[in-house]
Write a protein that holds these residues in place. Sequence first.
Motif, mmCIF file in Angstrom:
data_model
loop_
_atom_site.group_PDB
_atom_site.id
_atom_site.type_symbol
_atom_site.label_atom_id
_atom_site.label_comp_id
_atom_site.label_asym_id
_atom_site.label_seq_id
_atom_site.Cartn_x
_atom_site.Cartn_y
_atom_site.Cartn_z
ATOM 1 N N ASN A 199 -10.703 2.584 3.168
ATOM 2 C CA ASN A 199 -11.829 3.505 3.021
ATOM 3 C C ASN A 199 -11.369 4.843 2.440
ATOM 4 O O ASN A 199 -12.000 5.386 1.533
ATOM 5 C CB ASN A 199 -12.537 3.709 4.360
ATOM 6 N N ASN A 200 -10.262 5.360 2.948
ATOM 7 C CA ASN A 200 -9.718 6.611 2.412
ATOM 8 C C ASN A 200 -9.336 6.458 0.945
ATOM 9 O O ASN A 200 -9.608 7.339 0.133
ATOM 10 C CB ASN A 200 -8.505 7.068 3.222
ATOM 11 N N LEU A 201 -8.700 5.342 0.602
ATOM 12 C CA LEU A 201 -8.291 5.125 -0.782
ATOM 13 C C LEU A 201 -9.495 4.929 -1.702
ATOM 14 O O LEU A 201 -9.480 5.387 -2.848
ATOM 15 C CB LEU A 201 -7.330 3.931 -0.888
ATOM 16 N N GLN B 4 -10.527 8.493 -2.305
ATOM 17 C CA GLN B 4 -9.582 9.502 -2.771
ATOM 18 C C GLN B 4 -8.575 9.033 -3.820
ATOM 19 O O GLN B 4 -8.078 9.847 -4.591
ATOM 20 C CB GLN B 4 -8.808 10.066 -1.578
ATOM 21 N N ASP B 5 -8.253 7.740 -3.844
ATOM 22 C CA ASP B 5 -7.186 7.286 -4.750
ATOM 23 C C ASP B 5 -7.396 5.832 -5.171
ATOM 24 O O ASP B 5 -6.668 4.941 -4.761
ATOM 25 C CB ASP B 5 -5.829 7.456 -4.064
ATOM 26 N N MET B 6 -8.418 5.631 -5.995
ATOM 27 C CA MET B 6 -8.773 4.281 -6.432
ATOM 28 C C MET B 6 -7.631 3.620 -7.203
ATOM 29 O O MET B 6 -7.433 2.409 -7.092
ATOM 30 C CB MET B 6 -10.043 4.325 -7.270
ATOM 31 N N PHE C 218 0.820 -1.218 0.000
ATOM 32 C CA PHE C 218 0.000 0.000 0.000
ATOM 33 C C PHE C 218 0.851 1.265 0.000
ATOM 34 O O PHE C 218 0.318 2.364 0.040
ATOM 35 C CB PHE C 218 -0.955 0.013 1.196
ATOM 36 N N GLN C 219 2.178 1.091 -0.028
ATOM 37 C CA GLN C 219 3.118 2.215 -0.043
ATOM 38 C C GLN C 219 2.851 3.170 1.121
ATOM 39 O O GLN C 219 2.719 4.381 0.951
ATOM 40 C CB GLN C 219 3.058 2.956 -1.379
ATOM 41 N N LEU C 220 2.796 2.592 2.313
ATOM 42 C CA LEU C 220 2.529 3.360 3.518
ATOM 43 C C LEU C 220 3.839 3.682 4.240
ATOM 44 O O LEU C 220 4.811 2.943 4.097
ATOM 45 C CB LEU C 220 1.639 2.552 4.472
ATOM 46 N N PRO D 19 -22.568 -0.777 2.064
ATOM 47 C CA PRO D 19 -21.576 0.292 1.880
ATOM 48 C C PRO D 19 -20.657 0.521 3.084
ATOM 49 O O PRO D 19 -19.464 0.740 2.922
ATOM 50 C CB PRO D 19 -22.439 1.531 1.597
ATOM 51 N N ASP D 20 -21.200 0.408 4.287
ATOM 52 C CA ASP D 20 -20.374 0.622 5.474
ATOM 53 C C ASP D 20 -19.514 -0.589 5.834
ATOM 54 O O ASP D 20 -18.718 -0.532 6.765
ATOM 55 C CB ASP D 20 -21.237 1.044 6.667
ATOM 56 N N GLN D 21 -19.655 -1.676 5.083
ATOM 57 C CA GLN D 21 -18.878 -2.893 5.336
ATOM 58 C C GLN D 21 -17.834 -3.175 4.263
ATOM 59 O O GLN D 21 -17.035 -4.101 4.404
ATOM 60 C CB GLN D 21 -19.819 -4.100 5.450
ATOM 61 N N ILE D 22 -17.817 -2.398 3.191
ATOM 62 C CA ILE D 22 -16.902 -2.660 2.077
ATOM 63 C C ILE D 22 -15.449 -2.606 2.533
ATOM 64 O O ILE D 22 -14.678 -3.538 2.275
ATOM 65 C CB ILE D 22 -17.156 -1.685 0.911
ATOM 66 N N ALA D 23 -15.061 -1.553 3.218
ATOM 67 C CA ALA D 23 -13.651 -1.388 3.603
ATOM 68 C C ALA D 23 -13.185 -2.487 4.545
ATOM 69 O O ALA D 23 -12.107 -3.060 4.348
ATOM 70 C CB ALA D 23 -13.427 -0.014 4.230
ATOM 71 N N ILE D 24 -13.978 -2.833 5.554
ATOM 72 C CA ILE D 24 -13.555 -3.876 6.503
ATOM 73 C C ILE D 24 -13.535 -5.246 5.824
ATOM 74 O O ILE D 24 -12.657 -6.068 6.087
ATOM 75 C CB ILE D 24 -14.421 -3.885 7.797
ATOM 76 N N THR D 25 -14.472 -5.482 4.924
ATOM 77 C CA THR D 25 -14.489 -6.764 4.206
ATOM 78 C C THR D 25 -13.259 -6.884 3.306
ATOM 79 O O THR D 25 -12.617 -7.937 3.265
ATOM 80 C CB THR D 25 -15.788 -6.911 3.392
ATOM 81 N N LEU D 26 -12.918 -5.808 2.604
ATOM 82 C CA LEU D 26 -11.712 -5.817 1.782
ATOM 83 C C LEU D 26 -10.463 -5.982 2.654
ATOM 84 O O LEU D 26 -9.542 -6.726 2.287
ATOM 85 C CB LEU D 26 -11.610 -4.539 0.954
ATOM 86 N N ALA D 27 -10.434 -5.324 3.798
ATOM 87 C CA ALA D 27 -9.291 -5.441 4.707
ATOM 88 C C ALA D 27 -9.115 -6.886 5.163
ATOM 89 O O ALA D 27 -7.990 -7.403 5.197
ATOM 90 C CB ALA D 27 -9.461 -4.520 5.904
ATOM 91 N N ARG D 28 -10.200 -7.544 5.483
ATOM 92 C CA ARG D 28 -10.131 -8.961 5.902
ATOM 93 C C ARG D 28 -9.580 -9.837 4.776
ATOM 94 O O ARG D 28 -8.789 -10.745 5.012
ATOM 95 C CB ARG D 28 -11.504 -9.456 6.341
ATOM 96 N N GLU D 29 -10.017 -9.564 3.556
ATOM 97 C CA GLU D 29 -9.517 -10.327 2.405
ATOM 98 C C GLU D 29 -8.022 -10.100 2.195
ATOM 99 O O GLU D 29 -7.282 -11.033 1.882
ATOM 100 C CB GLU D 29 -10.293 -9.962 1.136
#
Length: 103
Positions: free
Chosen positions: A42-44, A47-49, A16-18, A75-85
């Motif tokens: 969620n931020n990405l 803001q930066d797809m 993620f270049q963090l 919609p409120d679960q997309i980021a956490i679901t992606l993070a888990r994956e």
Amino acid sequence: MSTSISSCSALITKHFQLPEEELAAYQSSQQELEEALASIINNLLNQDMTRLMNAFYKIDLDEVRFKDILTTAAPDQIAITLAREVVKREMQKIKTREKYKDF
């Protein structure tokens, strides 16, 4: 702190270049790492797809699974679901590397 979680955090930071310290405080549990990553995702998403897609490409996150999450998760679960994956995929890589490191 688990070595696997630490290794997973390092891979995520790279893909993620963090900044190195970005996830350093969130390595006491897999859930904590997932929640911290969800905030970054969620931020990405907002803001930066392109950067997000590049990270998923490097991680080798299944494209079909990614699209499925985007279209079916609340919609409120997309980021956490992606993070888990992401964490699940990185943990798979770590286990595979450990299994074959002496070959």
